[in-house]
Enzyme design. Structure first.
Site, PDB file in Angstrom:
ATOM      1  CG  HIS A 103      -3.209   3.356   2.388  1.00  0.00           C
ATOM      2  ND1 HIS A 103      -3.563   3.079   1.086  1.00  0.00           N
ATOM      3  CD2 HIS A 103      -3.311   2.190   3.082  1.00  0.00           C
ATOM      4  CE1 HIS A 103      -3.861   1.787   0.995  1.00  0.00           C
ATOM      5  NE2 HIS A 103      -3.724   1.232   2.180  1.00  0.00           N
ATOM      6  CB  CYS A 156      -0.963  -0.003   1.183  1.00  0.00           C
ATOM      7  SG  CYS A 156      -2.149  -1.348   1.078  1.00  0.00           S
ATOM      8  CG  ASN A 189      -6.501  -0.811   0.942  1.00  0.00           C
ATOM      9  OD1 ASN A 189      -5.859  -0.290   0.031  1.00  0.00           O
ATOM     10  ND2 ASN A 189      -5.945  -1.338   2.013  1.00  0.00           N
TER      11      ASN A 189
END
Ligand code: COA
Length: 330
Positions: free
Chosen positions: A257, A116, A287
């Site tokens: 994020h 990520c 996500n």
């Protein structure tokens, strides 16, 4: 030593059309919309459908939009770096495939993993090539087709992830004082036990046994990852503000994020930022791993003003995390 500052001069994103809602997920696993929204903030996510479609296809769509917006021609691009953990294939890198599909022939290309944090680490990589004076037009891509590695029988992970891609153009800043100012990048390999895809690499090559054991899917132990994400992002955000002589009031926006709305809320409160300054689109996309940050910048592009101080921050598998401070250049 040259002292060239790199600036983002354009951003574009792409999400697939198919919307996978919480209600649809509740047909496959024992969950419900109320649980998912209250524990994660996610209502729906996008899924790339269609035979032969892969991560590179989403990146190509994002970059086509970026080229149109910025008037960039493929032959001008001299470096393509792509953050992804869902490459089209184990090798060659997806950045090579993206470049080929777009007719980019004068660039060197490679992928960055970093899960990520893939876009953040790719951005720092691109920034160094601009700052050194060796490269002038760099495409920094964050793209992931998480639906390819998510286990739709595992309710603790399948609710979180979605597919998407985003890209920015990095160039030498035209005006002094604008562009990327500073980055803090961190890794802690002890985090591998809590977040990984076990099989398919050299440790556990694909076999009937690895498939039967569902080892080609994302494994996550959510609670320790949650805690590490909050403390990791909060600490680098505080540090990058402090070491550049700024305060939270000076920062116009944070692009965090998008892993869990509760993580974003905790980071905001630990760093003294109101939620109004946090870019949040997790409710629509979940996500998307390396794509979350460019997708945020893309959606916020019209609200960003030249000179705004912006912080990007990410946390991901590895563990990897970091923050980048910039002054928006257009
Ligand atoms: N629907 C309903 N119940 C669920 C569920 C779902 N989709 N997923 C898990 N549960 C259950 C669990 O089985 C558990 O039940 P039990 O108490 O009977 O064992 C209970 O909910 C609590 O599980 P837990 O894992 O502690 O929930 P949580 O509040 O930590 O939320 C995550 C789980 C995954 C949403 C959360 O830990 C998280 O977001 N972690 C970080 C994720 C992340 O950032 N990942 C990417 C890193 S970049």
């Amino acid at each position: 030593m040259t002292n060239i500052r790199a600036a983002i001069t354009g951003v574009h994103g792409y999400v697939p059309d198919y919307v996978l809602t919480n209600h649809e997920l509740a047909k496959y696993v024992d969950t419900n919309d109320e649980w998912i929204v209250s524990r994660t903030g996610i209502s729906e996510r996008r899924i790339l459908k269609g035979e032969g479609k892969a991560t590179s296809d989403m990146a190509v769509e994002a970059i086509k939009g970026l080229f149109e917006k910025t008037g960039t021609r493929p032959e001008e691009v001299d470096f393509v770096v792509c953050g992804t953990v869902t490459p089209d294939m184990m090798f060659p890198d997806t950045a090579n495939i993206i470049a080929d599909k777009l007719g980019i022939r004068n660039a060197f290309t490679f992928d960055v993993g970093a899960a990520c944090s893939g876009f953040l680490f790719s951005l720092a990589t691109g920034e160094k090539f601009i700052a050194s004076g060796s490269h002038k037009k760099v495409l920094v891509v964050g793209a992931d087709m998480m639906s390819a590695i998510v286990d739709y029988q595992d309710r603790s992970t399948c609710i979180i992830f979605g597919d998407g891609a985003g890209a920015v153009l990095l160039e030498p800043a035209r005006d002094e004082g604008y562009g990327i100012i500073d980055s803090i990048l961190k890794s802690d390999g002890s985090g591998v036990v809590n977040l990984h895809q076990k099989a398919g690499g050299s440790l556990r090559p694909a076999s009937h046994a690895t498939v039967d054991a569902r080892e080609h899917f994302v494994y996550q132990n959510g609670r320790p990852v949650f805690k590490a994400a909050v403390s990791g992002m909060a600490s680098v955000v505080k540090e990058i503000i402090r070491r550049n002589g700024l305060t939270a009031d000076d920062i116009a926006w944070i692009a965090p994020h998008q892993a869990n709305l509760r993580i974003i809320e905790s980071v905001a409160s630990m760093t003294d930022f109101p939620m109004e300054k946090m870019m949040v689109n997790i409710q629509k996309y979940g996500n998307t791993t390396a794509a979350t940050l460019p997708l945020c910048l893309w959606e916020w592009e019209n609200r960003l003003k030249k000179g705004d101080y912006i912080i990007l921050t990410a946390f991901g598998g590895g563990y990897t995390w970091g923050a980048t401070l910039m002054r928006w250049a257009y």
